[in-house]
Design an enzyme around this catalytic site. Structure first.
Site, mmCIF file in Angstrom:
data_model
loop_
_atom_site.group_PDB
_atom_site.id
_atom_site.type_symbol
_atom_site.label_atom_id
_atom_site.label_comp_id
_atom_site.label_asym_id
_atom_site.label_seq_id
_atom_site.Cartn_x
_atom_site.Cartn_y
_atom_site.Cartn_z
ATOM 1 N N THR A 59 -4.134 -21.157 22.541
ATOM 2 C CA THR A 59 -5.401 -21.814 22.240
ATOM 3 C C THR A 59 -5.178 -23.304 21.973
ATOM 4 O O THR A 59 -4.095 -23.729 21.584
ATOM 5 C CB THR A 59 -6.103 -21.175 21.031
ATOM 6 O OG1 THR A 59 -5.322 -21.395 19.843
ATOM 7 C CG2 THR A 59 -6.307 -19.680 21.250
ATOM 8 N N GLY A 60 -6.227 -24.083 22.208
ATOM 9 C CA GLY A 60 -6.118 -25.529 22.058
ATOM 10 C C GLY A 60 -5.078 -26.100 23.004
ATOM 11 O O GLY A 60 -4.349 -27.035 22.664
ATOM 12 N N ALA A 61 -5.032 -25.554 24.226
ATOM 13 C CA ALA A 61 -3.920 -25.841 25.129
ATOM 14 C C ALA A 61 -4.261 -26.828 26.235
ATOM 15 O O ALA A 61 -3.440 -27.073 27.117
ATOM 16 C CB ALA A 61 -3.410 -24.542 25.750
ATOM 17 N N GLY B 105 -2.329 -32.262 24.241
ATOM 18 C CA GLY B 105 -1.457 -32.375 23.083
ATOM 19 C C GLY B 105 -0.374 -31.322 22.973
ATOM 20 O O GLY B 105 0.255 -30.930 23.961
ATOM 21 N N ILE B 106 -0.146 -30.857 21.745
ATOM 22 C CA ILE B 106 0.900 -29.880 21.483
ATOM 23 C C ILE B 106 0.649 -28.594 22.257
ATOM 24 O O ILE B 106 1.575 -28.005 22.821
ATOM 25 C CB ILE B 106 0.998 -29.597 19.972
ATOM 26 C CG1 ILE B 106 1.504 -30.838 19.219
ATOM 27 C CG2 ILE B 106 1.927 -28.410 19.705
ATOM 28 C CD1 ILE B 106 1.467 -30.691 17.711
ATOM 29 N N VAL C 111 -12.744 -21.115 18.880
ATOM 30 C CA VAL C 111 -12.035 -20.258 17.926
ATOM 31 C C VAL C 111 -12.776 -20.078 16.610
ATOM 32 O O VAL C 111 -12.405 -19.234 15.791
ATOM 33 C CB VAL C 111 -10.609 -20.777 17.651
ATOM 34 C CG1 VAL C 111 -9.786 -20.800 18.936
ATOM 35 C CG2 VAL C 111 -10.629 -22.153 16.985
ATOM 36 N N TYR D 121 -7.295 -30.900 5.057
ATOM 37 C CA TYR D 121 -6.455 -30.459 6.169
ATOM 38 C C TYR D 121 -5.230 -29.712 5.642
ATOM 39 O O TYR D 121 -4.873 -28.638 6.143
ATOM 40 C CB TYR D 121 -6.041 -31.669 6.995
ATOM 41 C CG TYR D 121 -5.093 -31.376 8.133
ATOM 42 C CD1 TYR D 121 -5.565 -30.887 9.350
ATOM 43 C CD2 TYR D 121 -3.724 -31.600 7.997
ATOM 44 C CE1 TYR D 121 -4.699 -30.624 10.403
ATOM 45 C CE2 TYR D 121 -2.855 -31.342 9.045
ATOM 46 C CZ TYR D 121 -3.346 -30.846 10.240
ATOM 47 O OH TYR D 121 -2.477 -30.591 11.281
ATOM 48 N N LYS E 171 -4.078 -25.759 6.302
ATOM 49 C CA LYS E 171 -2.796 -25.400 6.902
ATOM 50 C C LYS E 171 -1.918 -24.597 5.932
ATOM 51 O O LYS E 171 -1.141 -23.737 6.379
ATOM 52 C CB LYS E 171 -2.072 -26.656 7.379
ATOM 53 C CG LYS E 171 -2.753 -27.342 8.568
ATOM 54 C CD LYS E 171 -2.751 -26.455 9.817
ATOM 55 C CE LYS E 171 -3.217 -27.196 11.061
ATOM 56 N NZ LYS E 171 -3.125 -26.383 12.290
ATOM 57 N N THR F 109 0.326 -37.651 19.498
ATOM 58 C CA THR F 109 -0.723 -37.032 20.312
ATOM 59 C C THR F 109 -2.000 -37.849 20.166
ATOM 60 O O THR F 109 -2.075 -38.774 19.353
ATOM 61 C CB THR F 109 -1.013 -35.596 19.844
ATOM 62 O OG1 THR F 109 -1.500 -35.646 18.488
ATOM 63 C CG2 THR F 109 0.230 -34.713 19.917
#
Length: 266
Positions: A22-24, A27-28, A71, A162, A166, A197
């Protein structure tokens, strides 16, 4: 020279595996999807921006496919994962990487900023992990890697919300790993540091404004805090994720693996 992912497979056991990241699109996440594909993994690129996911899938190749997923929404994750199963014919690996950030002094934070970070960073990990893990339990094996952060190990000024989101990812990862270990499923997390990023570029501008310094001063401070002496690259994170997905990490679960260049070592 900044190291890059090896062009030839180093984990042959991963060849033919199926992954949902996900979030692909950028960036990372994109680096992770690319690194997995180089090991022969067929990857589903999950992202809220379908057009960007499609572009990433074409660039990555190797049979990569694009799937739109928000998500934050259970129905979207369920539909997105059903699409993954339809397109790939199964799933062996989940990398729950989708994440966001905003930056503000703790006493100035709004409810909207708090909710936005928790909805994506924490609820997003919960939903994707739960929905995909049910599939893994049914087949008796699977591997999950969640993207946490250096800010999940030490509270970051101007990123209190944030950091909290996390820290929650790490707690969830540890607990889920204990619950699923007997079912043949490993669950780990990676904790990147100062990664170059688009997300970091925005944070640099925000931090410069909030601190009253130049953006270059912010970047210089990041590098000064990093014993290895440079900004982290997405590939630095991706290589560790691939390792965690491999049989070389077969006795690792419930871990929050630091990939920080030495910024944090506990």
């Amino acid at each position: 020279m900044i190291p890059t992912t090896a062009p030839t497979p180093v984990y042959p056991e991963l060849s033919g595996r199926l992954a949902f990241v996900t979030g692909a699109a950028t960036g990372i996440g994109r680096a992770i999807a690319t690194a997995l594909a180089r090991q022969g993994v067929r990857v589903a690129i999950g992202d809220i921006n379908l057009a960007a996911a499609e572009d990433a899938a074409v660039a990555i190749g190797g049979g990569a496919v694009a799937v739109q997923v928000d998500v934050r929404q259970r129905a979207s994750v369920e539909a997105g994962f059903a699409r993954v199963l339809d397109l790939l014919g199964g799933c062996d690996l989940l990398v729950a990487n989708a994440g966001v950030s905003t930056m503000q002094a703790a006493l100035e934070l709004t409810d909207e900023e708090w909710d936005f970070n928790f909805d994506v960073n924490t609820r997003g990990v919960f939903l994707t992990n739960q929905i995909v893990a049910r599939h893994f339990v049914a087949k008796g094996k699977g591997c999950i890697v969640n993207t946490a952060s250096l800010a999940a190990k030490v509270g970051a000024p101007l990123l209190a919300h944030y950091s909290a989101s996390k820290f929650a990812v790490l707690g969830w990862t540890q607990a889920l790993a204990r619950e699923l270990a007997s079912k043949g499923i490993r669950v780990n997390a990676v904790c990147p540091g100062f990664v170059a990023t688009g997300m970091q570029s925005r944070e640099v501008q925000w931090e410069a404004t909030l601190r009253g310094v130049t953006p270059q001063r912010v970047v210089d401070d990041y590098i000064a805090q990093t014993p290895l002496g440079r900004l982290e690259q997405p590939e630095d994170v991706a290589d560790v994720v691939v390792f965690l997905c491999s049989e070389q990490a077969r006795f690792m679960t419930g871990q929050g693996v630091n990939v920080t260049g030495g910024v944090y070592t506990t």
